[in-house]
Design a protein around this motif. Structure first.
Motif, short mmCIF file in Angstrom:
data_model
loop_
_atom_site.label_atom_id
_atom_site.label_comp_id
_atom_site.label_asym_id
_atom_site.label_seq_id
_atom_site.Cartn_x
_atom_site.Cartn_y
_atom_site.Cartn_z
N ALA A 1 0.83 -1.20 0.00
CA ALA A 1 0.00 0.00 0.00
C ALA A 1 0.87 1.25 0.00
N ALA A 2 1.90 1.26 0.84
CA ALA A 2 2.80 2.42 0.90
C ALA A 2 3.50 2.64 -0.42
N GLU A 3 3.87 1.55 -1.09
CA GLU A 3 4.55 1.67 -2.38
C GLU A 3 3.64 2.36 -3.40
N HIS A 4 2.37 1.95 -3.45
CA HIS A 4 1.44 2.58 -4.39
C HIS A 4 1.15 4.04 -3.99
N ALA A 5 1.02 4.29 -2.71
CA ALA A 5 0.77 5.67 -2.28
C ALA A 5 1.93 6.59 -2.67
N GLU A 6 3.14 6.08 -2.56
CA GLU A 6 4.30 6.86 -2.97
C GLU A 6 4.28 7.12 -4.48
#
Length: 977
Positions: free
Chosen positions: A905-910
């Motif tokens: 999730a953090a990867e996509h948010a970034e």
């Protein structure tokens, strides 16, 4: 991965993933896992012989089976069969075995070679090449090394290869930061720190990447999270390198943002390696005179040699040779500025001077800053520009400036750099600038310039006539060049012939003595020599706004076949009255354009021809933009409701070619729409905006798009053109809604809905309530949203607009989902997707996939949601819909978070934040909020709170109450029981 040939056969082997082998490109069946484990053990010995006991230990460890040796022989025999009866790649030696496949047959060997070459390139200063080689090496990995192989040897080698893989990734990430890809690196580093939380080097790189992306609070929060994690897990403090970086971030150490050239040469990983721009236009070969000015400017620029920033402003009337002199001096001063030279034409004398924000974006790109790392806003870009130039020696030539306000953000602001400015006005309010007023040439200089162009022999025979001629030109360089160029092109003319022609126009030439009138008179010299067809083309082409014009558009203005138009336009280029900006593109000097328009008003008879020329240009852009829209969105009814055009416009072989045209023509297309609205051609102007809707979402064009839509709205309101005003307000509602300015969007959509009824316009009757429904949805007014979207749905169905119907259904689905009616929401999203599938359109299908993915996420069908959102992401990327590409990443972050995969999730948010320049601050607040949730789930609470704090500041600034309260709840301290 190509091995030596044996008996006409060629072998390749791979262990950086499943163990595989190929003979002459054909995959081989390697048998059981134990058989492949034997092959791997032999391959990783690089041709060295492995004894039977060594291989037994490798495959079974301390407890081998009783028939281990026999099993080895069986495995070896089967491998030989797989390799082929004539192959000798597997050999038996001294009671053991070896693989002899030659060099570069194994993927690990290739990866090692690439890594070694990358290391050499890095130490030689070629970091871009080093990064490319490391990426080639990393591409050889195909999942887990030695995947599925048993045995202690495979376990040991697997761990070694995985560690090497991580090390290469760290090296590549280090290079990412060195070449300025810090914004993109944040996403990957966020995921890696989640996977390897105790790997401090990754934390260090993440802190640096965040800091360089303008996210200082998050960078400091990473350190706080790391310190707490290390204390809890290992009872230790962060390593000295991490602590030192923390202190340097606290102190805003300039070297972190922009390393010195010396640091880069020594290989320190302090920051990006910058591109060395060399943008100066070519200097003229026949540059003449101006000796004192050359010396004065050169001396001034030389003072920038490592001590101060030099600023010189060169002022004078049009045609006096400011640019020619500045370019000549800039070329001579290049040794003082070894880190590059920037150039821009600021178009200060024209109706639409260049925006400093756009210029800064171009400069940053020229200096190697990726588009995704360039922030919005003049102040943010200017700050990054100055930081980028810190420690470097760069010359910026700012040509044709309007005033000091336009120039100030573009000044380098650091010692060792310099700015050389040309302008029609004297910049007395530009602090610290060395001002020079450039007058006309001396008689001797003017005669030398004339002689160099015309030729010594012709001038020597008629020296007095030549002197009379340059005097008639007012000793103005541009006028002399035009006159001399005409004479040089006519070998049968004498100097006296041209001099007598100029003498016949004595009344006009007297105007050379007074300011701008001198410029007009000099242009008369060239204009008076044009053939009638050339003169007409000159007048009509000067009517169009915009920085330049394409050949196809120019042909439309002239109402000519494109080949005939090209011949005619190129003949104007030969006269120096028109410039060739690039192959197939042309531009006027700004003052020449004003003169051309004056000629059009004076000489174009009947005057209606001027209006007809501009009407043809608008027709060309509208018809071609409609073709782009049709290629990108087949089946959409909009093109059937656009104003009819007499021109067919350009056709395109594929979607990429269509989009290339649209984005290349953005500035001139929008200038045409604005100019057409001012000339009363409102219906086609607003329809051009509708057909070019992608520009409303696309970076730098978005603001200009909004500005033009506003002008059309106001002009339409003044003349009570209900249809044009309704469409313009619908466009503005969409633009405001995309960027989260919901109050403005609602006002525009409300007016558009009322006007659409009056005008009986199916375009606005469907799209205006859609925009109003979206605003109501985001503001939590679900009953209103449902009503508006139902109205839009009815309008689209009445118009048989299938894409519009699917869009209304998609938005209605979201309303029902938020009202808790999840099954209904899923069913509506599925119906919308079915419509899009029936149309077979990739962009609209991406919209359907996106909406259905949202519905599936809310329904808890997370694997299906991830699949649809991932497919939508790929389609948005393919169609260059960067705003929606970012939104797809955001929705994937939500779905991954719901799937309890916070690192993904953090990867996509970034990735969504990398595209933060699109969609405005409101979207950025959304991305930061979901990133904070993901980080919090990963235990990175300090960084999560930093994200939420930034999001809260955005929502408070925008006045977004619902989002503000949500973030406040996230930031509220947890009560201790």
């Amino acid at each position: 991965m190509t091995g030596d040939r044996e008996h006409g056969q060629q072998f390749r082997f791979a262990v950086l993933g499943p163990v595989r082998a190929w003979r002459d490109g054909e995959a081989l069946n390697l048998g059981s896992p134990q058989q492949r484990a034997l092959l791997a053990a032999l391959l990783l010995r690089r041709g060295r012989t492995a004894t039977a006991p060594e291989l037994v230990d490798a495959l079974w460890g301390e407890e081998p089976p009783q028939a281990a040796i026999a099993a080895l022989r069986t495995y070896a025999s089967r491998l030989r069969k797989a390799f082929g009866p004539e192959s000798e790649v597997l050999t038996s030696e001294a009671g053991g075995y070896a693989i002899r496949a030659g060099t570069s047959a194994l993927d690990t060997e290739i990866a090692e070679q690439l890594a070694a070459e990358a290391d050499k390139a890095r130490h030689s200063g070629d970091r871009a090449r080093s990064r490319e080689l490391i990426n080639e090496a990393l591409a050889l990995w195909d999942g887990e090394p030695l995947a599925g192989l048993p045995g202690p040897y495979a376990d040991t080698q697997r761990a070694r290869l995985e560690e090497w893989h991580r090390s290469l990734i760290e090296t590549r990430l280090d290079l990412d930061l060195e070449v300025g890809h810090h914004a993109e690196a944040v996403s990957e580093l966020t995921a890696l720190t989640a996977a390897y939380p105790l790997r401090e080097r990754l934390r260090e790189l993440l802190m640096l990447a965040l800091y360089r992306s303008g996210r200082q609070a998050e960078a400091l929060a990473v350190y706080a999270d790391t310190r707490r994690l290390l204390a809890d897990e290992l009872g230790v403090d962060p390593c000295p390198e991490l602590s030192e970086l923390h202190q340097r971030i606290l102190q805003a150490d300039a070297d972190l943002a922009a390393p010195t050239t010396t640091a880069l040469a020594s290989g320190e990983s302090l920051g990006p390696v910058f591109v060395k721009p060399a943008q100066l236009p070519a200097t003229v070969a026949d540059f003449t005179g101006r000796t004192s000015f050359v010396a004065e400017l050169s001396e001034e620029l030389a003072t920038a040699d490592g001590s101060v920033m030099a600023v010189s402003a060169l002022a004078g009337i049009g045609g006096v040779g400011k640019t020619t002199l500045a370019v000549h001096v800039a070329h001579a001063a290049r040794p003082h500025f070894p880190d590059g030279q920037l150039y821009v034409d600021l178009q200060g004398a024209g109706p639409t001077p260049a925006e400093p924000e756009a210029v800064l974006g171009a400069f940053l790109r020229a200096l190697g800053t990726p588009d995704v790392a360039i922030p919005n806003g003049v102040e943010e870009r200017a700050a990054l520009y100055r930081s980028t130039l810190d420690g470097r020696r760069v010359l910026a030539l700012l040509d044709n400036a309007r005033d000091a306000a336009q120039v100030r953000p573009l000044l380098p602001g650091t010692e060792g750099c310099a700015a050389l400015i040309t302008s029609r006005s004297r910049m007395v309010d530009l602090e610290g600038a060395h001002l020079i007023d450039l007058d006309v040439m001396s008689p001797d200089e003017a005669l030398v310039l004339f002689t160099r162009i015309v030729g010594e022999e012709r001038v020597r025979a008629e020296r007095q006539a030549a002197m009379d001629l340059v005097a008639a030109c007012g000793f103005l360089p541009l006028a002399i060049r035009i006159a001399a160029s005409r004479l040089a092109a006519r070998r049968t003319w004498t100097v006296s012939v041209l001099a007598r022609k100029l003498a016949d126009e004595r009344r006009r030439l007297d105007e050379l003595r007074a300011g701008d009138l001198a410029v007009k008179a000099t242009f008369e010299l060239g204009y008076g020599q044009l053939e009638p067809r050339q003169a007409r083309a000159f007048r009509l082409l000067g009517l169009a706004d915009g920085p330049d014009i394409s050949l196809a558009a120019a042909a439309a203005v002239l109402d000519m076949d494109i080949h005939d138009a090209e011949d005619l336009i190129e003949s104007l280029v030969d006269t120096s009255l028109l410039e060739s900006a690039a192959p197939g593109r042309y531009r006027f000097h700004d003052l020449v354009r004003l003169f051309a328009r004056a000629c059009a008003e004076r000489d174009e008879q009947p005057p209606a021809e001027r209006d007809a020329a501009m009407s043809r240009l608008l027709d060309f852009y509208l018809a071609t933009a409609a073709q782009v829209y049709a290629v990108e969105r087949p089946g959409d009814r909009l093109i059937h409701h656009l104003a009819p055009t007499e021109l067919a416009g350009l056709g395109f072989p594929d979607k990429d070619a269509a989009l290339d045209w649209l984005f290349a023509e953005a500035e001139t297309l929008l200038a045409c729409a604005y100019q057409s609205a001012a000339n009363g051609m409102l219906r086609r102007a607003v329809d051009l905006l509708l057909a070019a809707r992608d520009l409303g979402e696309w970076g730098a064009s978005a603001r200009r798009y909004e500005h033009v839509a506003t002008a059309i709205r106001d002009a339409a309101g003044d003349v009570h053109d209900a249809l044009s005003e309704a469409r313009a307000r619908t466009v503005l509602a969409y633009v405001h809604g995309v960027t989260g300015r919901f109050d403005q969007a609602d006002v525009e959509a409300q007016h558009a809905m009322l006007l659409a009824v009056v005008a009986e316009d199916p375009v606005s009757q469907g799209n205006a309530p859609i925009e109003r429904g979206i605003v109501a949805f985001y503001e939590g007014r679900f009953a209103d949203a449902e009503a508006y979207l139902a109205q839009a749905l009815a309008a689209f169905r009445a118009d048989d607009n299938k894409p519009g119907e699917a869009s209304a259904l998609s938005n209605l689905a979201r309303v029902y989902l938020d009202m808790g009616q999840v099954p209904t929401g899923v069913e509506l999203a599925e119906r919308a997707l079915s419509i899009y599938r029936g149309l077979g359109v990739s962009l609209r299908l991406a919209n359907g996939m996106y909406a259905y993915g949202l519905a599936l996420t809310r329904a808890g069908r997370l694997d299906e949601a991830l699949a649809h959102l991932t497919e939508a992401l790929a389609m948005f990327h393919e169609n260059r819909q960067r705003l929606w590409e970012g939104m797809a990443h955001y929705r994937l972050a939500e779905a991954q978070l719901a799937s309890d995969r916070p690192a993904r999730a953090a990867e996509h948010a970034e990735q969504a934040l990398v595209l933060r320049g699109l969609g405005g601050e409101w979207r950025q607040g959304q991305f930061l909020t979901v990133l904070g949730r993901a980080l919090d789930a990963m235990g990175q609470t300090d960084r999560a709170r930093a994200c939420w704090s930034e999001a809260l500041a955005i929502y408070e600034r925008l006045g977004s109450p619902a989002e503000r309260e949500e973030v406040r709840r996230l930031l509220a301290p947890v009560a201790v029981a």
